[in-house]
Write a protein that holds these residues in place. Structure first.
Motif, mmCIF file in Angstrom:
data_model
loop_
_atom_site.group_PDB
_atom_site.id
_atom_site.type_symbol
_atom_site.label_atom_id
_atom_site.label_comp_id
_atom_site.label_asym_id
_atom_site.label_seq_id
_atom_site.Cartn_x
_atom_site.Cartn_y
_atom_site.Cartn_z
ATOM 1 N N ALA A 63 -53.582 -17.842 -58.927
ATOM 2 C CA ALA A 63 -52.860 -18.370 -57.772
ATOM 3 C C ALA A 63 -53.170 -17.622 -56.488
ATOM 4 O O ALA A 63 -52.966 -18.155 -55.388
ATOM 5 C CB ALA A 63 -51.353 -18.328 -58.037
ATOM 6 N N THR A 64 -53.658 -16.391 -56.603
ATOM 7 C CA THR A 64 -53.877 -15.561 -55.414
ATOM 8 C C THR A 64 -55.352 -15.436 -55.020
ATOM 9 O O THR A 64 -55.656 -14.957 -53.929
ATOM 10 C CB THR A 64 -53.297 -14.156 -55.630
ATOM 11 O OG1 THR A 64 -53.863 -13.575 -56.821
ATOM 12 C CG2 THR A 64 -51.786 -14.229 -55.790
ATOM 13 N N LYS A 107 -48.138 -22.929 -57.455
ATOM 14 C CA LYS A 107 -47.897 -23.124 -56.019
ATOM 15 C C LYS A 107 -46.898 -22.096 -55.486
ATOM 16 O O LYS A 107 -47.080 -21.556 -54.374
ATOM 17 C CB LYS A 107 -47.371 -24.534 -55.778
ATOM 18 C CG LYS A 107 -47.140 -24.871 -54.301
ATOM 19 C CD LYS A 107 -48.423 -24.796 -53.509
ATOM 20 C CE LYS A 107 -48.287 -25.440 -52.125
ATOM 21 N NZ LYS A 107 -47.244 -24.822 -51.291
ATOM 22 N N ALA A 108 -45.863 -21.782 -56.263
ATOM 23 C CA ALA A 108 -44.858 -20.816 -55.817
ATOM 24 C C ALA A 108 -45.466 -19.431 -55.645
ATOM 25 O O ALA A 108 -45.165 -18.722 -54.667
ATOM 26 C CB ALA A 108 -43.704 -20.768 -56.813
ATOM 27 N N ASP A 109 -46.327 -19.018 -56.579
ATOM 28 C CA ASP A 109 -46.968 -17.704 -56.455
ATOM 29 C C ASP A 109 -47.972 -17.688 -55.309
ATOM 30 O O ASP A 109 -48.130 -16.662 -54.631
ATOM 31 C CB ASP A 109 -47.654 -17.327 -57.776
ATOM 32 C CG ASP A 109 -46.740 -16.526 -58.680
ATOM 33 O OD1 ASP A 109 -45.509 -16.671 -58.542
ATOM 34 O OD2 ASP A 109 -47.244 -15.770 -59.530
ATOM 35 N N GLY A 120 -49.406 -14.870 -50.830
ATOM 36 C CA GLY A 120 -50.376 -15.053 -49.756
ATOM 37 C C GLY A 120 -50.106 -14.171 -48.540
ATOM 38 O O GLY A 120 -50.994 -13.421 -48.092
ATOM 39 N N PRO A 121 -48.905 -14.211 -47.977
ATOM 40 C CA PRO A 121 -48.616 -13.374 -46.813
ATOM 41 C C PRO A 121 -48.741 -11.880 -47.099
ATOM 42 O O PRO A 121 -49.175 -11.112 -46.228
ATOM 43 C CB PRO A 121 -47.166 -13.753 -46.468
ATOM 44 C CG PRO A 121 -46.985 -15.124 -47.034
ATOM 45 C CD PRO A 121 -47.785 -15.122 -48.296
ATOM 46 N N ILE A 122 -48.361 -11.461 -48.317
ATOM 47 C CA ILE A 122 -48.440 -10.037 -48.673
ATOM 48 C C ILE A 122 -49.895 -9.586 -48.743
ATOM 49 O O ILE A 122 -50.264 -8.518 -48.248
ATOM 50 C CB ILE A 122 -47.727 -9.792 -50.019
ATOM 51 C CG1 ILE A 122 -46.237 -10.091 -49.887
ATOM 52 C CG2 ILE A 122 -47.948 -8.357 -50.499
ATOM 53 C CD1 ILE A 122 -45.475 -10.027 -51.185
ATOM 54 N N ILE A 123 -50.737 -10.402 -49.356
ATOM 55 C CA ILE A 123 -52.164 -10.066 -49.473
ATOM 56 C C ILE A 123 -52.812 -10.018 -48.092
ATOM 57 O O ILE A 123 -53.590 -9.116 -47.791
ATOM 58 C CB ILE A 123 -52.870 -11.098 -50.372
ATOM 59 C CG1 ILE A 123 -52.378 -10.956 -51.823
ATOM 60 C CG2 ILE A 123 -54.389 -10.921 -50.315
ATOM 61 C CD1 ILE A 123 -52.862 -12.052 -52.749
ATOM 62 N N LYS A 124 -52.470 -10.983 -47.248
ATOM 63 C CA LYS A 124 -53.033 -11.000 -45.901
ATOM 64 C C LYS A 124 -52.592 -9.772 -45.108
ATOM 65 O O LYS A 124 -53.389 -9.144 -44.412
ATOM 66 C CB LYS A 124 -52.618 -12.274 -45.181
ATOM 67 C CG LYS A 124 -53.282 -13.536 -45.717
ATOM 68 C CD LYS A 124 -52.795 -14.768 -44.964
ATOM 69 C CE LYS A 124 -53.468 -16.034 -45.467
ATOM 70 N NZ LYS A 124 -52.972 -17.249 -44.759
ATOM 71 N N ALA A 125 -51.304 -9.414 -45.219
ATOM 72 C CA ALA A 125 -50.773 -8.273 -44.470
ATOM 73 C C ALA A 125 -51.423 -6.970 -44.915
ATOM 74 O O ALA A 125 -51.649 -6.058 -44.109
ATOM 75 C CB ALA A 125 -49.260 -8.199 -44.640
#
Length: 321
Positions: A97-98, A303-305, A310-315
């Motif tokens: 998912a990531t 989809k939930a994961d 997503g935002p955590i990985i980007k940050a």
């Protein structure tokens, strides 16, 4: 005219019979399931346990093939390009998912090119150290990390995997700076932990249990919000780091556009297997919890994961190696 009608009817009947003969019940031959990680890891153990159980009810063999690399992308690409006939499947982990956030040019679409079949099991990850490690608790690790920022490292199964995210979540919540060292799967990470090349490692339950039972490693914490049934004496990470809670999950998927009835058939048979007493007991001893969802529930979980991490990985600026 009557003769023509009669001959046409006979021809149509013959074609129908041929269609029935060719439409063999699934599975009519061996089914291949790819494991995108090396042998000995949690995904491998789960897949082989379920393959053994399901193959008995199918009376057809299930061939499990390890095809590691690129956080599961290599094996996933192979499945995405396979025929949607149910004979080529893959057991994915949470990283499925990531991966879109880690690999900007994936050779497939995570949602359009796969058919979710069932979310089959989950497990807490475990923070492990060698049995002779000076670290006796998570508090010891945090204290050492704060005393010498950037000097401690942890092993994980690959960039963006649940074990990587587990370590980054500890960094974030405890306000420390552990170096994340990627490996090609959890088993190689444990090997380097045992060899003294790395001081600690995040691993999932199934690949941790054997080493814990052998006494070669020590568990400092499990990553779920509460203690795990298979390690009742091991604290949860949240007992030291409030708000900490994460897990790894595993599920079966196939190529996109699989017929709904075929997906339902495979899902039904794997869910039945994962919920048998024998498999539940086996997985429980390995530190995994049986689930067995519908295809729709699994699609929603992916989809939930995707939305959660997503935002955590980007940050964090996390990228695939």
């Amino acid at each position: 005219m009557a003769g023509w009608v009669w001959r046409t009817a006979i021809a149509a009947a013959a074609m129908a019979m041929a269609g029935v003969a060719s439409a063999q019940p699934y599975p009519a031959k061996a089914v291949h399931i790819l494991v995108p990680y090396p042998p000995g890891g949690g995904v491998d153990v789960l897949t082989r346990t379920l393959a053994e159980a399901v193959s008995k009810s199918w009376t057809q063999s299930i061939v499990v093939e390890n095809r590691p690399g690129a956080g599961g992308v290599i094996a996933s690409q192979a499945i995405a390009s396979s025929a949607p006939d149910g004979y080529n499947l893959i057991m994915v982990a949470s990283g499925h998912a990531t991966n879109p956030f880690l690999y900007p040019k994936l050779p497939y679409d995570t949602f359009k090119d796969f058919s979710p079949i069932s979310l089959l099991a989950s497990s807490p990850n475990v923070l492990l150290v060698r049995a002779d490690s000076p670290f006796k608790s998570v508090g010891d690790v945090i204290a050492a990390a704060k005393a010498k920022p950037g000097t401690l490292s942890f092993a994980h199964a690959g960039n963006g995997t649940s074990t990587h995210l587990a370590g980054e979540l500890l960094n974030n919540l405890a306000k420390i700076d552990l170096n994340a060292i990627p490996y090609k799967g959890g088993a190689p990470a444990i090997n380097d932990l045992l060899g003294g090349q790395i001081p600690m490692s995040f691993n999932n339950g199934p690949e941790s249990v054997g080493q814990l039972q052998a006494g070669t490693v020590r568990a400092l914490a499990v990553t779920t919000g509460s203690r795990a049934p298979f390690l009742p004496d091991v604290p949860s990470m949240s007992e030291t780091v409030p708000g900490y809670d994460t897990e790894v999950w595993w599920g079966l998927i196939g190529p996109g556009n699989m017929p709904a009835e075929l997906v339902a058939k495979i899902s039904h048979d794997f869910v039945a297997a994962v919920n048998t007493d024998a498999v539940k007991e086996r997985l429980g001893k390995l530190g995994a919890i049986s689930i067995g969802s519908t295809p729709e529930q699994f699609a929603a979980k992916i989809k939930a994961d995707y939305d959660k991490w997503g935002p955590i990985i980007k940050a964090a600026g996390m990228k695939a190696e």
